[in-house]
Write a protein that holds these residues in place. Structure first.
Motif, PDB file in Angstrom:
ATOM      1  N   VAL A 162       0.841  -1.201   0.000  1.00  0.00           N
ATOM      2  CA  VAL A 162       0.000   0.000   0.000  1.00  0.00           C
ATOM      3  C   VAL A 162       0.875   1.250   0.000  1.00  0.00           C
ATOM      4  O   VAL A 162       0.632   2.195  -0.751  1.00  0.00           O
ATOM      5  CB  VAL A 162      -0.963  -0.006   1.212  1.00  0.00           C
ATOM      6  N   LYS A 163       1.922   1.233   0.847  1.00  0.00           N
ATOM      7  CA  LYS A 163       2.830   2.385   0.909  1.00  0.00           C
ATOM      8  C   LYS A 163       3.544   2.594  -0.428  1.00  0.00           C
ATOM      9  O   LYS A 163       3.679   3.730  -0.903  1.00  0.00           O
ATOM     10  CB  LYS A 163       3.856   2.210   2.031  1.00  0.00           C
ATOM     11  N   VAL A 164       3.998   1.521  -1.044  1.00  0.00           N
ATOM     12  CA  VAL A 164       4.672   1.619  -2.345  1.00  0.00           C
ATOM     13  C   VAL A 164       3.704   2.164  -3.392  1.00  0.00           C
ATOM     14  O   VAL A 164       4.069   3.019  -4.205  1.00  0.00           O
ATOM     15  CB  VAL A 164       5.246   0.244  -2.769  1.00  0.00           C
ATOM     16  N   SER A 165       2.482   1.695  -3.358  1.00  0.00           N
ATOM     17  CA  SER A 165       1.469   2.178  -4.298  1.00  0.00           C
ATOM     18  C   SER A 165       1.239   3.683  -4.105  1.00  0.00           C
ATOM     19  O   SER A 165       1.165   4.438  -5.075  1.00  0.00           O
ATOM     20  CB  SER A 165       0.174   1.409  -4.105  1.00  0.00           C
ATOM     21  N   ASP A 166       1.122   4.099  -2.828  1.00  0.00           N
ATOM     22  CA  ASP A 166       0.941   5.524  -2.537  1.00  0.00           C
ATOM     23  C   ASP A 166       2.146   6.338  -3.000  1.00  0.00           C
ATOM     24  O   ASP A 166       2.001   7.435  -3.550  1.00  0.00           O
ATOM     25  CB  ASP A 166       0.714   5.744  -1.033  1.00  0.00           C
ATOM     26  N   MET A 167       3.354   5.786  -2.784  1.00  0.00           N
ATOM     27  CA  MET A 167       4.571   6.485  -3.206  1.00  0.00           C
ATOM     28  C   MET A 167       4.619   6.620  -4.734  1.00  0.00           C
ATOM     29  O   MET A 167       5.024   7.655  -5.259  1.00  0.00           O
ATOM     30  CB  MET A 167       5.813   5.760  -2.699  1.00  0.00           C
ATOM     31  N   LYS A 168       4.191   5.570  -5.434  1.00  0.00           N
ATOM     32  CA  LYS A 168       4.149   5.628  -6.897  1.00  0.00           C
ATOM     33  C   LYS A 168       3.200   6.723  -7.364  1.00  0.00           C
ATOM     34  O   LYS A 168       3.514   7.492  -8.266  1.00  0.00           O
ATOM     35  CB  LYS A 168       3.701   4.279  -7.477  1.00  0.00           C
ATOM     36  N   LYS A 169       2.026   6.777  -6.731  1.00  0.00           N
ATOM     37  CA  LYS A 169       1.041   7.800  -7.097  1.00  0.00           C
ATOM     38  C   LYS A 169       1.608   9.191  -6.818  1.00  0.00           C
ATOM     39  O   LYS A 169       1.470  10.105  -7.634  1.00  0.00           O
ATOM     40  CB  LYS A 169      -0.260   7.600  -6.318  1.00  0.00           C
ATOM     41  N   ASN A 170       2.240   9.352  -5.642  1.00  0.00           N
ATOM     42  CA  ASN A 170       2.825  10.632  -5.254  1.00  0.00           C
ATOM     43  C   ASN A 170       3.927  11.034  -6.238  1.00  0.00           C
ATOM     44  O   ASN A 170       3.987  12.180  -6.690  1.00  0.00           O
ATOM     45  CB  ASN A 170       3.383  10.541  -3.832  1.00  0.00           C
ATOM     46  N   LEU A 171       4.794  10.099  -6.571  1.00  0.00           N
ATOM     47  CA  LEU A 171       5.889  10.360  -7.499  1.00  0.00           C
ATOM     48  C   LEU A 171       5.346  10.699  -8.882  1.00  0.00           C
ATOM     49  O   LEU A 171       5.825  11.632  -9.534  1.00  0.00           O
ATOM     50  CB  LEU A 171       6.816   9.142  -7.570  1.00  0.00           C
ATOM     51  N   SER A 172       4.342   9.969  -9.306  1.00  0.00           N
ATOM     52  CA  SER A 172       3.722  10.236 -10.600  1.00  0.00           C
ATOM     53  C   SER A 172       3.104  11.626 -10.622  1.00  0.00           C
ATOM     54  O   SER A 172       3.230  12.367 -11.604  1.00  0.00           O
ATOM     55  CB  SER A 172       2.659   9.186 -10.901  1.00  0.00           C
ATOM     56  N   SER A 173       2.436  11.994  -9.538  1.00  0.00           N
ATOM     57  CA  SER A 173       1.823  13.317  -9.434  1.00  0.00           C
ATOM     58  C   SER A 173       2.885  14.413  -9.470  1.00  0.00           C
ATOM     59  O   SER A 173       2.735  15.413 -10.174  1.00  0.00           O
ATOM     60  CB  SER A 173       1.015  13.409  -8.141  1.00  0.00           C
ATOM     61  N   ARG A 174       3.964  14.223  -8.729  1.00  0.00           N
ATOM     62  CA  ARG A 174       5.054  15.204  -8.715  1.00  0.00           C
ATOM     63  C   ARG A 174       5.691  15.328 -10.098  1.00  0.00           C
ATOM     64  O   ARG A 174       5.999  16.420 -10.553  1.00  0.00           O
ATOM     65  CB  ARG A 174       6.116  14.826  -7.691  1.00  0.00           C
ATOM     66  N   ALA A 175       5.897  14.184 -10.740  1.00  0.00           N
ATOM     67  CA  ALA A 175       6.494  14.192 -12.081  1.00  0.00           C
ATOM     68  C   ALA A 175       5.598  14.940 -13.060  1.00  0.00           C
ATOM     69  O   ALA A 175       6.077  15.737 -13.874  1.00  0.00           O
ATOM     70  CB  ALA A 175       6.740  12.763 -12.564  1.00  0.00           C
ATOM     71  N   GLN A 176       4.294  14.715 -12.967  1.00  0.00           N
ATOM     72  CA  GLN A 176       3.362  15.402 -13.860  1.00  0.00           C
ATOM     73  C   GLN A 176       3.376  16.904 -13.605  1.00  0.00           C
ATOM     74  O   GLN A 176       3.346  17.700 -14.543  1.00  0.00           O
ATOM     75  CB  GLN A 176       1.943  14.836 -13.704  1.00  0.00           C
TER      76      GLN A 176
END
Length: 117
Positions: A34-48
């Motif tokens: 769950v934490k990795v999934s949240d981190m991926k979403k956060n990283l994706s959002s920051r990258a965008q």
């Protein structure tokens, strides 16, 4: 042969501990997923957001460059237009001067041609 009740209880206790440890490990893995999934979403959002920011910066730079090129071209065109206008006015003045200087001669030539018998 039957195992002694104490040995069975110890074996059951060890198995229970292993099962409990495995269960906790599974919970930890789920939590990590769950934490990795949240981190991926956060990283994706920051990258965008960074992509959007950079796109805006590039667009602004391109607009400024285009405005600079247009301004330079306009200035050059205005300069050339003034030169052409100046050259045209000089040629017109020269033509008028030539006409004025040859006017009497032309009139005399026309009159003599008409009056010739």
């Amino acid at each position: 042969m039957k195992e002694a009740p104490a040995q069975t209880a110890v074996a059951d206790s060890k198995v229970s501990k292993i099962i409990k440890s495995l269960s906790e490990l599974e919970d930890d893995l789920d939590s990590l997923n769950v934490k990795v999934s949240d981190m991926k979403k956060n990283l994706s959002s920051r990258a965008q957001k960074e992509i959007d920011s950079l796109r805006e910066q590039v667009t602004q730079m391109a607009i400024k460059e285009a405005e600079s090129i247009i301004s330079e071209a306009r200035s050059k065109a205005e300069s050339q237009a003034k030169k052409i206008s100046s050259d045209g006015a000089a040629k017109l003045e020269k033509t008028k001067s030539t006409i004025d200087s040859k006017f009497n001669e032309a009139v005399d030539s026309v009159v003599s041609t008409i009056l010739k018998p």
